[in-house]
Scaffold this motif. Structure first.
Motif, PDB file in Angstrom:
ATOM      1  N   GLY A  31      19.304   0.602  -3.827  1.00 28.35           N
ATOM      2  CA  GLY A  31      20.152   0.065  -3.633  1.00 28.35           C
ATOM      3  C   GLY A  31      19.238   0.283  -2.139  1.00 28.35           C
ATOM      4  N   GLN A  32      18.322   1.017  -2.347  1.00 27.81           N
ATOM      5  CA  GLN A  32      17.494   1.082  -1.035  1.00 27.81           C
ATOM      6  C   GLN A  32      16.486   0.202  -1.072  1.00 27.81           C
ATOM      7  OE1 GLN A  32      16.619   5.615  -0.486  1.00 27.81           O
ATOM      8  NE2 GLN A  32      17.865   6.368  -2.001  1.00 27.81           N
ATOM      9  N   LEU A  33      15.510   0.012  -2.542  1.00 29.49           N
ATOM     10  CA  LEU A  33      14.383  -1.022  -2.175  1.00 29.49           C
ATOM     11  C   LEU A  33      14.744  -2.420  -2.923  1.00 29.49           C
ATOM     12  CD1 LEU A  33      11.342   1.527  -2.893  1.00 29.49           C
ATOM     13  CD2 LEU A  33      11.944   0.043  -1.049  1.00 29.49           C
ATOM     14  N   ASP A  34      14.320  -3.950  -2.688  1.00 30.23           N
ATOM     15  CA  ASP A  34      14.050  -4.970  -2.850  1.00 30.23           C
ATOM     16  C   ASP A  34      13.926  -4.751  -4.406  1.00 30.23           C
ATOM     17  OD1 ASP A  34      11.605  -6.818  -3.101  1.00 30.23           O
ATOM     18  OD2 ASP A  34      11.854  -5.340  -0.895  1.00 30.23           O
ATOM     19  N   GLU A  35      14.430  -6.106  -5.452  1.00 25.33           N
ATOM     20  CA  GLU A  35      13.623  -5.483  -6.857  1.00 25.33           C
ATOM     21  C   GLU A  35      12.055  -5.691  -6.988  1.00 25.33           C
ATOM     22  OE1 GLU A  35      12.956  -6.170 -10.460  1.00 25.33           O
ATOM     23  OE2 GLU A  35      14.812  -4.832  -9.559  1.00 25.33           O
ATOM     24  N   GLU A  36      11.808  -7.008  -6.011  1.00 20.80           N
ATOM     25  CA  GLU A  36      10.266  -7.423  -5.781  1.00 20.80           C
ATOM     26  C   GLU A  36       9.538  -5.934  -5.647  1.00 20.80           C
ATOM     27  OE1 GLU A  36       7.196 -10.137  -3.197  1.00 20.80           O
ATOM     28  OE2 GLU A  36       9.206 -10.053  -2.480  1.00 20.80           O
ATOM     29  N   LYS A  87       0.672  -1.150   0.528  1.00 22.11           N
ATOM     30  CA  LYS A  87       0.159  -0.152   0.196  1.00 22.11           C
ATOM     31  C   LYS A  87       1.095   1.403  -0.308  1.00 22.11           C
ATOM     32  CE  LYS A  87      -3.821  -1.936   1.999  1.00 22.11           C
ATOM     33  NZ  LYS A  87      -4.871  -2.300   3.801  1.00 22.11           N
ATOM     34  N   THR A  88       1.866   1.340   0.902  1.00 26.17           N
ATOM     35  CA  THR A  88       2.917   2.411   0.408  1.00 26.17           C
ATOM     36  C   THR A  88       3.555   2.505  -0.581  1.00 26.17           C
ATOM     37  OG1 THR A  88       3.422   2.255   3.300  1.00 26.17           O
ATOM     38  CG2 THR A  88       5.346   3.540   1.670  1.00 26.17           C
ATOM     39  N   LEU A  89       4.240   1.353  -1.346  1.00 29.61           N
ATOM     40  CA  LEU A  89       4.452   1.427  -2.181  1.00 29.61           C
ATOM     41  C   LEU A  89       4.080   2.134  -3.377  1.00 29.61           C
ATOM     42  CD1 LEU A  89       6.517  -1.619  -2.663  1.00 29.61           C
ATOM     43  CD2 LEU A  89       7.187   0.153  -2.186  1.00 29.61           C
ATOM     44  N   LEU A  90       2.227   1.432  -3.275  1.00 29.03           N
ATOM     45  CA  LEU A  90       1.358   1.928  -4.179  1.00 29.03           C
ATOM     46  C   LEU A  90       1.268   3.737  -4.416  1.00 29.03           C
ATOM     47  CD1 LEU A  90      -0.271   0.952  -6.800  1.00 29.03           C
ATOM     48  CD2 LEU A  90      -2.123   1.047  -4.650  1.00 29.03           C
ATOM     49  N   VAL A  91       1.339   4.156  -2.901  1.00 27.61           N
ATOM     50  CA  VAL A  91       1.255   5.654  -3.474  1.00 27.61           C
ATOM     51  C   VAL A  91       2.106   6.344  -3.875  1.00 27.61           C
ATOM     52  CG1 VAL A  91       1.214   7.790  -1.414  1.00 27.61           C
ATOM     53  CG2 VAL A  91      -0.242   5.523  -0.686  1.00 27.61           C
TER      54      VAL A  91
END
Length: 204
Positions: A54-59, A10-14
């Motif tokens: 480098g801050q977030l994973d590939e998924e 949900k956070t990523l979607l925002v």
């Protein structure tokens, strides 16, 4: 179930929603302005990946990327692409509920009513005058195509995602836009002169 989002998603979607037009050049076909073969949505994704490297994973990055690409329009229907733009064709389309909702939210300005919707259309042309239709009738045809073949289809795809009552409310607002566009075809329509003048000022 891909339609059940975690709190993290949900956070990523925002974040994806905030960035889906990042670097947008004001033209449906970025290739016409910049050259190369990168669409507006692909460019937004490239900026996203650069910022979060480098801050977030590939998924997580892939999740945001898929949602941003799902907002693509004007290039994901081969039959509707002009002959000289067939090479711009993209296969992206909204599949999950989050992608459908984000794609729809991107074009939901019509829910504010005719004046706000038409004004937004004119302001977009002011930002990118090269997109300006040759006359008011071409503008009406363009807007009708956008409403009938893109917004209406997105709204139809939301059946089962949004409540029937809300779908009905949205369709009522969209029908009001269609009605006004149809009325603008009448040469004696008072609003027609207003938008004709705005188009002329944009092309001057």
């Amino acid at each position: 179930d891909p339609n059940i989002l975690t709190e993290k998603q949900k956070t990523l979607l925002v974040e994806a929603a905030l960035r889906h037009d990042d670097g947008h050049f004001g033209n449906t076909y970025r290739q016409d302005i910049i050259g190369g073969d990168m669409s507006n949505e692909e460019y937004a994704v490239s900026l996203l990946r650069k910022d979060f490297e480098g801050q977030l994973d590939e998924e997580s990055l892939a999740f945001m990327e898929e949602n941003i690409l799902a907002t693509s329009f004007g290039q994901n229907n081969l039959d509707k692409l002009p002959e000289n733009k067939k090479g711009y064709y993209r296969t992206y389309s909204p599949e999950t509920d989050s992608q459908k909702l984000l794609a729809f939210a991107d074009v939901s300005g019509f829910t504010k009513g005719w004046n706000a919707w038409a004004d937004e259309s004119m302001r977009l042309l002011e930002e990118s005058p090269s997109n300006t239709p040759k006359d008011i009738d071409a503008w009406i045809t363009n807007r009708e195509g956008f409403v009938n073949y893109y917004i209406s289809e997105l709204l139809s795809d939301l059946n089962g995602t949004l409540t029937p009552e809300y779908i009905a409310e949205l369709n009522k607002k969209l029908d009001a836009i269609k009605k006004t566009l149809s009325e603008l075809k009448n040469p004696e329509n008072a609003q027609r002169a207003i938008y004709t003048e705005r188009l002329q000022k944009i092309t001057e």
